[in-house]
Design a protein around this motif. Structure first.
Motif, PDB file in Angstrom:
ATOM      1  N   LEU A  67      -5.809 -41.439 -28.687  1.00  0.00           N
ATOM      2  CA  LEU A  67      -6.636 -40.620 -29.565  1.00  0.00           C
ATOM      3  C   LEU A  67      -8.090 -41.079 -29.478  1.00  0.00           C
ATOM      4  O   LEU A  67      -8.368 -42.281 -29.549  1.00  0.00           O
ATOM      5  CB  LEU A  67      -6.147 -40.745 -31.011  1.00  0.00           C
ATOM      6  CG  LEU A  67      -7.053 -40.153 -32.105  1.00  0.00           C
ATOM      7  CD1 LEU A  67      -7.029 -38.628 -32.036  1.00  0.00           C
ATOM      8  CD2 LEU A  67      -6.606 -40.635 -33.482  1.00  0.00           C
ATOM      9  N   LEU A  68      -8.987 -40.121 -29.314  1.00  0.00           N
ATOM     10  CA  LEU A  68     -10.421 -40.385 -29.373  1.00  0.00           C
ATOM     11  C   LEU A  68     -11.046 -39.433 -30.380  1.00  0.00           C
ATOM     12  O   LEU A  68     -10.703 -38.242 -30.413  1.00  0.00           O
ATOM     13  CB  LEU A  68     -11.069 -40.181 -28.003  1.00  0.00           C
ATOM     14  CG  LEU A  68     -10.811 -41.304 -26.998  1.00  0.00           C
ATOM     15  CD1 LEU A  68     -10.645 -40.753 -25.601  1.00  0.00           C
ATOM     16  CD2 LEU A  68     -11.979 -42.279 -27.027  1.00  0.00           C
ATOM     17  N   GLY A  69     -11.930 -39.941 -31.196  1.00  0.00           N
ATOM     18  CA  GLY A  69     -12.591 -39.109 -32.186  1.00  0.00           C
ATOM     19  C   GLY A  69     -14.091 -39.336 -32.172  1.00  0.00           C
ATOM     20  O   GLY A  69     -14.612 -40.137 -31.396  1.00  0.00           O
ATOM     21  N   TRP A  70     -14.756 -38.637 -33.045  1.00  0.00           N
ATOM     22  CA  TRP A  70     -16.215 -38.732 -33.182  1.00  0.00           C
ATOM     23  C   TRP A  70     -16.524 -39.231 -34.586  1.00  0.00           C
ATOM     24  O   TRP A  70     -16.135 -38.611 -35.570  1.00  0.00           O
ATOM     25  CB  TRP A  70     -16.836 -37.351 -32.941  1.00  0.00           C
ATOM     26  CG  TRP A  70     -18.271 -37.210 -33.351  1.00  0.00           C
ATOM     27  CD1 TRP A  70     -19.301 -38.053 -33.065  1.00  0.00           C
ATOM     28  CD2 TRP A  70     -18.839 -36.136 -34.117  1.00  0.00           C
ATOM     29  NE1 TRP A  70     -20.478 -37.577 -33.604  1.00  0.00           N
ATOM     30  CE2 TRP A  70     -20.215 -36.404 -34.253  1.00  0.00           C
ATOM     31  CE3 TRP A  70     -18.315 -34.979 -34.692  1.00  0.00           C
ATOM     32  CZ2 TRP A  70     -21.081 -35.555 -34.950  1.00  0.00           C
ATOM     33  CZ3 TRP A  70     -19.172 -34.136 -35.382  1.00  0.00           C
ATOM     34  CH2 TRP A  70     -20.541 -34.425 -35.508  1.00  0.00           C
ATOM     35  N   ALA A  71     -17.216 -40.374 -34.669  1.00  0.00           N
ATOM     36  CA  ALA A  71     -17.673 -40.883 -35.960  1.00  0.00           C
ATOM     37  C   ALA A  71     -19.023 -40.232 -36.253  1.00  0.00           C
ATOM     38  O   ALA A  71     -20.055 -40.654 -35.739  1.00  0.00           O
ATOM     39  CB  ALA A  71     -17.795 -42.406 -35.948  1.00  0.00           C
ATOM     40  N   ASN A  72     -18.974 -39.177 -37.066  1.00  0.00           N
ATOM     41  CA  ASN A  72     -20.205 -38.493 -37.427  1.00  0.00           C
ATOM     42  C   ASN A  72     -20.985 -39.317 -38.450  1.00  0.00           C
ATOM     43  O   ASN A  72     -20.505 -40.344 -38.930  1.00  0.00           O
ATOM     44  CB  ASN A  72     -19.906 -37.070 -37.924  1.00  0.00           C
ATOM     45  CG  ASN A  72     -18.738 -37.014 -38.890  1.00  0.00           C
ATOM     46  OD1 ASN A  72     -18.071 -38.007 -39.143  1.00  0.00           O
ATOM     47  ND2 ASN A  72     -18.480 -35.846 -39.436  1.00  0.00           N
TER      48      ASN A  72
END
Length: 511
Positions: A263-268
């Protein structure tokens, strides 16, 4: 995607500024998911079918080991969205630096029943038992979020299915949908096209309205091409989240090299737009996570990829340290502004757990955390870590647990509270009390916590990764060697730190 021994990360990037706009597909490669080499953008607006934007999508590796990217192109100033594809220009290039957008694009155009401006982010494709490919595209009709399905025999000609794979009322537009199988038997990942036995499926959607995500666990009816969430899965805004903090637009992929789903996400951001412009950048990628189905079958579990441990340096340990109400202990001897901390807390009794107010049942967990913060003394908790703390606690980011008695059961709240993270007082600065509940059996009277602390990011994993929270914070005092780290207890029930292991973390190589 993982291709020929190399991990490829494609991400939305504005080369002309710190905030959203002028979006291209940036491209970085890695051999270990930790150290990365940035390359030139893989896709950027250049054709009539993407002149006004190259938005998000996914990669699929086709039979014959041929990678293909599906992405959303913006064709006009009205933000009309179509689905395009791109292929490598040179398959012998190990980094696949250049990508071609063939002239038979777009592959998919919205029909009359679809809102053309809310039609984006195609998923990784999977092959059904009939030998046809399938993808999902996020959309919405009358506030009903939906995952529109398309099928293809050859990956070139796509036909919309008569009905969406799934939809849910009052959820708003679905962005970045993700659909994948998970094993009921083991922690290994499964290829997205896997259709064997002993599996559940997961549907994750990013909510354009709320700017957070939720997912359900359920059953994929391959004959009807319908996804049915389990009754235990809440199918709406109050559903399970991969991460209860600064985390959006996430995607998973199957890592065939190590048989795992990543899993890869974006830390906004939690900072203001003006601050982002002053900094010249905004948004980071958190540490990649391995993801699998919990033994209960009700939720996912996540854990930082094992490769992260190669950055561990100096180590300090603490064991059998008792903390009475109001006590804290400082963790010294490592670089606490850039650290990996694993701790197991235990307690002798559940008897002092506070009653859970029935009126809180309608609230989000972070609303309860805002009322019951780390300084509000309780019965069993709050206890946990004070990360990125200044010496005299003018600012800090606490990550902690609080146990409530909910009728004949116990309810565990996990918080990562940014409200005291910075002395900055901009009225627009977002400093929330992020929180989620932890579905954990307290028979052994223990709770574990792992926090990855990285200067302006605190990424925390409760109960072995059942509940995860990423906080984006901007301390002004607790920076570099001025940062401190404490373990604390603010509850009437004494807490024991059974074991605490903490490591200084080296820098990843990013060039």
């Amino acid at each position: 995607m993982y291709y020929n021994g190399v991990y490829h990360l494609f991400y939305q990037y504005n080369p002309k500024g710190a905030t959203w706009g002028n979006i291209v597909w940036a491209h970085s490669v890695s051999k270990d998911l930790i150290n990365w080499i940035p390359l030139k953008p893989a896709i950027y607006p250049s054709k009539v079918f993407d002149k006004y934007g190259t938005w998000s999508g996914s990669a699929t590796v086709l039979p014959g080991n041929k990678p293909v990217i599906l992405y959303t192109g913006i064709v006009d100033a009205n933000r009309t969205q179509v689905q395009n594809y791109a292929i490598p220009a040179n398959m012998s290039d190990p980094y696949l630096r250049k990508w071609i957008k063939p002239d038979n694009n777009p592959l998919i155009v919205a029909d009359i029943g679809i809102n053309k401006t809310q039609f984006r982010d195609p998923t990784t494709a999977w092959m059904g038992r009939d030998g046809h490919w399938r993808i999902l595209v996020g959309s919405v009709t009358n506030h009903r979020g939906k995952a529109i399905m398309y099928r293809s025999k050859d990956f070139m000609k796509w036909t919309k299915a008569k009905h969406p794979l799934h939809s849910a009322t009052n959820t708003g537009n679905w962005e970045c949908p993700d659909f994948f199988p998970v094993s009921l038997k083991h922690k290994d990942g499964l290829d997205t096209s896997y259709n064997g036995e002993n599996v559940k499926h997961v549907l994750k959607v990013s909510l354009d309205v709320t700017r957070f995500e939720y997912y359900t666990v359920g059953t994929y009816d391959t004959k009807k091409d319908r996804y049915i969430p389990d009754k235990a899965s809440i199918d709406g805004w109050k559903g399970l989240r991969l991460d209860y903090g600064n985390y959006y637009a996430s995607k998973t992929f199957f890592d065939s090299g190590k048989n795992r789903r990543i899993l890869l996400g974006w830390a906004n951001e939690s900072d203001t737009r003006d601050d982002d412009v002053r900094k010249g950048w905004a948004g980071v990628h958190p540490i990649p996570r391995k993801l699998w189905l919990d033994t209960s079958g009700k939720q996912l579990v996540q854990w930082p990829v094992e490769e992260l441990e190669t950055l561990r340096g100096k180590k300090v340990q603490l064991s059998n340290r008792k903390l009475n109400k109001g006590e804290k202990v400082e963790i010294k001897g490592i670089t606490v502004a850039q650290a990996d901390v694993e701790v197991i807390f235990s307690f002798a009794s559940l008897g002092k757990a506070e009653p859970f107010d029935p009126s809180w049942a309608d609230l989000y967990a972070q609303d309860v955390c805002a009322m019951k913060g780390s300084t509000v003394q309780g019965g069993l908790g709050p206890f946990g870590l004070l990360t990125l703390a200044s010496k005299n606690l003018e600012e800090y980011t606490p990550v902690f647990f609080r146990v409530f008695k909910n009728q004949d059961k116990y309810k565990v709240l996990m918080c990562s509270d940014a409200s005291r993270s910075s002395l900055k007082n901009e009225t627009n600065m977002y400093k929330p009390s992020f929180a989620g509940y932890v579905d954990v059996d307290l028979t052994d009277k223990k709770l574990s916590l792992r926090s990855l602390i990285d200067n302006s990011v605190v990424e925390s994993f409760g109960a072995g990764g059942k509940t995860c929270i990423t906080s984006r914070v901007y301390p002004t005092l607790a920076v570099s060697d001025k940062a401190h780290l404490f373990a604390f207890n603010n509850g009437k029930e004494a807490i024991t730190i059974e074991t605490l292991n903490a490591w200084s973390m080296a820098d990843a190589k990013l060039n």
